[in-house]
Design an enzyme around this catalytic site. Sequence first.
Site, short mmCIF file in Angstrom:
data_model
loop_
_atom_site.label_atom_id
_atom_site.label_comp_id
_atom_site.label_asym_id
_atom_site.label_seq_id
_atom_site.Cartn_x
_atom_site.Cartn_y
_atom_site.Cartn_z
N GLY A 73 60.18 20.52 53.15
CA GLY A 73 60.66 19.54 52.42
C GLY A 73 60.90 20.10 51.01
N SER A 204 60.85 17.01 56.71
CA SER A 204 59.69 17.97 56.78
C SER A 204 58.79 17.57 58.13
CB SER A 204 58.71 17.86 55.48
OG SER A 204 57.62 18.79 55.71
N HIS A 206 56.00 18.45 59.28
CA HIS A 206 54.43 18.12 59.27
C HIS A 206 54.02 16.41 59.05
CE1 HIS A 206 53.24 18.56 55.02
NE2 HIS A 206 54.36 19.28 54.86
N CYS A 329 43.88 15.99 40.10
CA CYS A 329 42.85 16.58 39.33
C CYS A 329 43.18 17.92 38.82
CB CYS A 329 41.55 16.51 40.22
SG CYS A 329 40.25 16.82 39.01
#
Length: 392
Positions: A73, A204, A206, A329
């Site tokens: 993607g 995409s 996956h 994070c």
Amino acid sequence: MQKRQVYLDHGATSPLREEAFEAMLPYLQDKYGNPSSMHSSGRDARHAVERAREQTALALGAEPDEIFFTSGGTEANNIAIKGTAKRTARARKKKGHLVTSSVEHHAVLNVCKELADEGFQVTFLPVDRYGLVSVESVKRALTPETFLISIMTANNEVGTIEPVAEIGALARERGILFHTDAVQAVGQLPIDLRDLKVDLLSLSAHKFNGPKGVGALYVRRGTPVEPLYGGGGQERGLRPGTENVAGIIGLARALELAVEELPEKTRWLQALRDRLIEGLLGMGDVVLNGHPSSRLPGNVNVSFNYIEGEALLLGLDLEGIAASSGSACTSGSPEPSHVLLAMGLDHQIARGSLRLTLGRGNSDADVDYLFTVLSPLVKRLRKMSALYPGQG
Ligand SMILES: *Cc1c(COP(=O)(O)O)cnc(C)c1O
């Protein structure tokens, strides 16, 4: 006893389905020919890739020569946006204007920021509290210099479905190209490119139970787009490099099945999603993020007041549950998601977000297990939270 494993992160990636794996296997073993080779082994690989292109086109309501396989993607988005920007800038001898939204995936957002750094004008449209882009705001942003609108079909974090049919109609009327990042939508929502006025669409494998590292860009016939790098003539020069033969075959097989199963899958997935949402809201001090009805059938995104999303994720992971939070994070301090902030959530609420994305293989038992684990976890974390009313 083996600990129970529950995967509720299908928005991040989804497990490869058996049928796709089986279709790929011969091309990872004996059928290793290069599709560009003249010998029979190469010709076999070429035929397989072209068959996959036909399957992919059929699943989307496109023509085979409108499908270009990519490495996923991210690459499809890059080619769509930079490829049209380069081409238009060259033809018009100036850098034009493009319109996108502030809730796009980083694979669109950062590409647009790069173009802005290069001197293109970019409008990052705001969204409402549900994460919706309004067609009116797109219309108002257009200038005589606008060459491209890029708005995602459905949001990867909060699941909100954007009005791409209307935006496409507007773009067509104004003679402006329209790209949509449909990575979260393909295989999850019905998509027919014969009806949609879309010029470029990214997908995409996956994200719909196909393999990782392979995707496709749909390019409507006649759309001006330039390749981003030089090489051989593969994918008609738009994406040179030896084809990921097995990946392409896996993509096509997974897509074909996802589209075939879509009506049935949507029904049970939505029912499971709604049960999950209802249970979560019943826990108190929980808000649903994203649109209440116009959302992906498998997407749940909630914020727990007084809790950090990271703490929830770690607690769930200890019990075998895979989920995701809105924040990324970086260098130890969780940054709230750009999507939630664009929707107007305050930092504290945004940081308490939890994304649970359901998909193939999930069942009522998974949702039951989640509740069993989550209720005491939330209570414990709130007790420890300095922000929780009645605490220190
Ligand atoms: C996953 C995702 C991408 C990136 O796709 P890759 O194949 O992982 O590069 C882009 N856009 C959206 C909306 C996504 O969910």
